[in-house]
Motif scaffolding. Structure first.
Motif, PDB file in Angstrom:
ATOM      1  N   ASN A  11      58.968 104.849 -16.010  1.00 53.41           N
ATOM      2  CA  ASN A  11      59.733 104.258 -14.908  1.00 53.41           C
ATOM      3  C   ASN A  11      59.382 104.899 -13.572  1.00 53.41           C
ATOM      4  N   LYS A  12      59.177 106.209 -13.583  1.00 56.74           N
ATOM      5  CA  LYS A  12      58.811 106.909 -12.362  1.00 56.74           C
ATOM      6  C   LYS A  12      57.480 106.400 -11.819  1.00 56.74           C
ATOM      7  N   LYS A  13      56.512 106.231 -12.711  1.00 55.12           N
ATOM      8  CA  LYS A  13      55.190 105.735 -12.311  1.00 55.12           C
ATOM      9  C   LYS A  13      55.289 104.320 -11.735  1.00 55.12           C
ATOM     10  N   MET A  14      56.075 103.469 -12.395  1.00 54.52           N
ATOM     11  CA  MET A  14      56.250 102.084 -11.940  1.00 54.52           C
ATOM     12  C   MET A  14      56.921 102.045 -10.565  1.00 54.52           C
ATOM     13  N   LEU A  15      57.942 102.871 -10.366  1.00 56.26           N
ATOM     14  CA  LEU A  15      58.638 102.886  -9.080  1.00 56.26           C
ATOM     15  C   LEU A  15      57.748 103.426  -7.956  1.00 56.26           C
ATOM     16  N   HIS A  16      56.937 104.419  -8.268  1.00 59.18           N
ATOM     17  CA  HIS A  16      55.994 104.925  -7.259  1.00 59.18           C
ATOM     18  C   HIS A  16      54.986 103.840  -6.875  1.00 59.18           C
ATOM     19  N   ALA A  17      54.524 103.059  -7.854  1.00 59.20           N
ATOM     20  CA  ALA A  17      53.581 101.979  -7.567  1.00 59.20           C
ATOM     21  C   ALA A  17      54.230 100.918  -6.684  1.00 59.20           C
ATOM     22  N   ARG A  18      55.482 100.588  -6.987  1.00 59.78           N
ATOM     23  CA  ARG A  18      56.181  99.589  -6.159  1.00 59.78           C
ATOM     24  C   ARG A  18      56.423 100.103  -4.753  1.00 59.78           C
TER      25      ARG A  18
ATOM     26  N   ALA B 140      54.593 102.229  -3.186  1.00 60.97           N
ATOM     27  CA  ALA B 140      53.295 102.222  -2.502  1.00 60.97           C
ATOM     28  C   ALA B 140      52.973 100.834  -1.963  1.00 60.97           C
ATOM     29  N   LYS B 141      53.304  99.785  -2.739  1.00 63.96           N
ATOM     30  CA  LYS B 141      53.068  98.412  -2.258  1.00 63.96           C
ATOM     31  C   LYS B 141      53.910  98.114  -1.028  1.00 63.96           C
ATOM     32  N   ILE B 142      55.136  98.608  -1.013  1.00 63.95           N
ATOM     33  CA  ILE B 142      55.997  98.413   0.162  1.00 63.95           C
ATOM     34  C   ILE B 142      55.390  99.145   1.355  1.00 63.95           C
ATOM     35  N   ASP B 143      54.960 100.392   1.125  1.00 59.67           N
ATOM     36  CA  ASP B 143      54.398 101.201   2.210  1.00 59.67           C
ATOM     37  C   ASP B 143      53.111 100.616   2.777  1.00 59.67           C
ATOM     38  N   ASN B 144      52.243 100.069   1.903  1.00 62.84           N
ATOM     39  CA  ASN B 144      50.963  99.564   2.416  1.00 62.84           C
ATOM     40  C   ASN B 144      50.998  98.076   2.774  1.00 62.84           C
ATOM     41  N   GLY B 145      52.176  97.451   2.654  1.00 65.14           N
ATOM     42  CA  GLY B 145      52.344  96.073   3.103  1.00 65.14           C
ATOM     43  C   GLY B 145      51.882  95.006   2.135  1.00 65.14           C
TER      44      GLY B 145
END
Length: 77
Positions: A40-47, A49-54
């Motif tokens: 879950n931690k890995k999945m949330l970090h990936a999400r 990152a998508k928010i941060d990079n647009g």
């Protein structure tokens, strides 16, 4: 209360639990870690990152409402 995470070799688990059992429940609470925590931690970090990079995909309230209605109707039968 504060929370810490311990990693230890399985052979010392009994010793650790023996030591921790000397404390009262007001002083110490043993919380089992969620088995899916790292996934879950890995999945949330990936999400995040998508928010941060647009590159995150967003839905309007109306689109979400349609999706929820379709999902609910699929399981109503």
């Amino acid at each position: 209360m504060e929370t810490i995470r311990l990693e230890f070799q399985p052979k010392i688990k009994a010793k650790i639990l023996e030591l921790l059992s000397s404390f009262s429940s007001d002083e110490l609470k043993i919380v089992q870690e969620d088995a899916d925590f790292n996934k879950n931690k890995k999945m949330l970090h990936a999400r995040a990152a998508k928010i941060d990079n647009g590159t995150a995909k967003y839905s309007t309230f109306e689109e979400l409402d349609v999706l929820l209605e379709e999902t609910i109707s699929k399981y109503e039968d």
